[in-house]
Design a protein around this motif. Structure first.
Motif, mmCIF file in Angstrom:
data_model
loop_
_atom_site.group_PDB
_atom_site.id
_atom_site.type_symbol
_atom_site.label_atom_id
_atom_site.label_comp_id
_atom_site.label_asym_id
_atom_site.label_seq_id
_atom_site.Cartn_x
_atom_site.Cartn_y
_atom_site.Cartn_z
ATOM 1 N N ASN A 150 0.772 -1.138 0.313
ATOM 2 C CA ASN A 150 0.013 0.121 0.002
ATOM 3 C C ASN A 150 0.901 1.234 0.036
ATOM 4 O O ASN A 150 0.482 2.462 -0.560
ATOM 5 N N ASN A 152 3.843 1.596 -1.166
ATOM 6 C CA ASN A 152 4.497 1.654 -2.531
ATOM 7 C C ASN A 152 3.416 2.006 -3.494
ATOM 8 O O ASN A 152 3.794 3.021 -4.352
ATOM 9 N N LYS A 153 2.361 1.678 -3.509
ATOM 10 C CA LYS A 153 1.254 2.094 -4.421
ATOM 11 C C LYS A 153 0.634 3.427 -4.092
ATOM 12 O O LYS A 153 0.582 4.268 -5.266
ATOM 13 N N GLN A 156 3.763 5.693 -5.756
ATOM 14 C CA GLN A 156 3.775 5.718 -6.972
ATOM 15 C C GLN A 156 2.544 6.392 -7.730
ATOM 16 O O GLN A 156 2.820 7.189 -9.007
ATOM 17 N N GLY A 157 1.657 6.583 -6.801
ATOM 18 C CA GLY A 157 0.253 7.220 -7.383
ATOM 19 C C GLY A 157 0.219 8.380 -7.331
ATOM 20 O O GLY A 157 0.053 9.604 -7.881
#
Length: 157
Positions: A150, A152-153, A156-157
């Motif tokens: 979560n 890392n997501k 990146q987002g």
């Protein structure tokens, strides 16, 4: 995960019973570390300090009995996961067993104690505790993995 040496806390107000049970466990489960307590209050304190893999307690003790000890253990979050095996009198009242189960006891064994049965019940208690510990460890690892994914997501987002 390496196998750790199982630790058993035995609670009884009679020193001769403590001695006999300790000898029995040493004979049938030689890799087990046995600690003894002469009453429920000492056992509760030792449970906090040792966090044993199981507690074997006599029900009939002066002062706080084994059922009250079990209830106190199960209501204390830090030690509520310790399995408790209660020792009952041969002709114990079924209501007493119900009280023990309602207090959180995991198993019972009646006097006179059969050595092989007691050793088997202790081994089962250790096996259950070991699997419970593995589940807790796996849950922690899964939570870390999900949190990292979560993070890392989100990054990146």
């Amino acid at each position: 995960m390496t196998e750790k040496t199982p630790v058993l806390l035995v609670v009884d107000d009679r020193p001769d019973n403590l001695f006999v049970i300790e000898q029995l466990v040493n004979e049938y489960i030689p890799d087990c570390i046995v600690h003894t307590a002469a009453n429920a209050d000492i056992a509760f304190q030792m449970a906090h300090e040792l966090h044993p893999d199981g507690i074997l307690s006599d029900i009939q003790m002066p002062g706080k009995n084994g059922i009250e000890l079990c209830r106190q253990l199960k209501q204390t979050p830090q030690i509520s996961d310790i399995p408790v095996l209660l020792i009952t009198a041969h002709k114990s009242d079924p209501h007493l067993r119900v009280q023990g189960l309602e207090a959180g006891a995991d198993d019972f064994i009646a006097r006179p104690i059969d050595n092989l049965e007691l050793a088997a019940r202790i081994k089962v208690m250790f096996r259950i505790k070991h699997m419970q510990d593995k589940l807790i460890e796996a849950k922690g690892n899964l939570e870390k993995t999900v949190n990292a994914a979560n993070f890392n997501k989100f990054k990146q987002g």
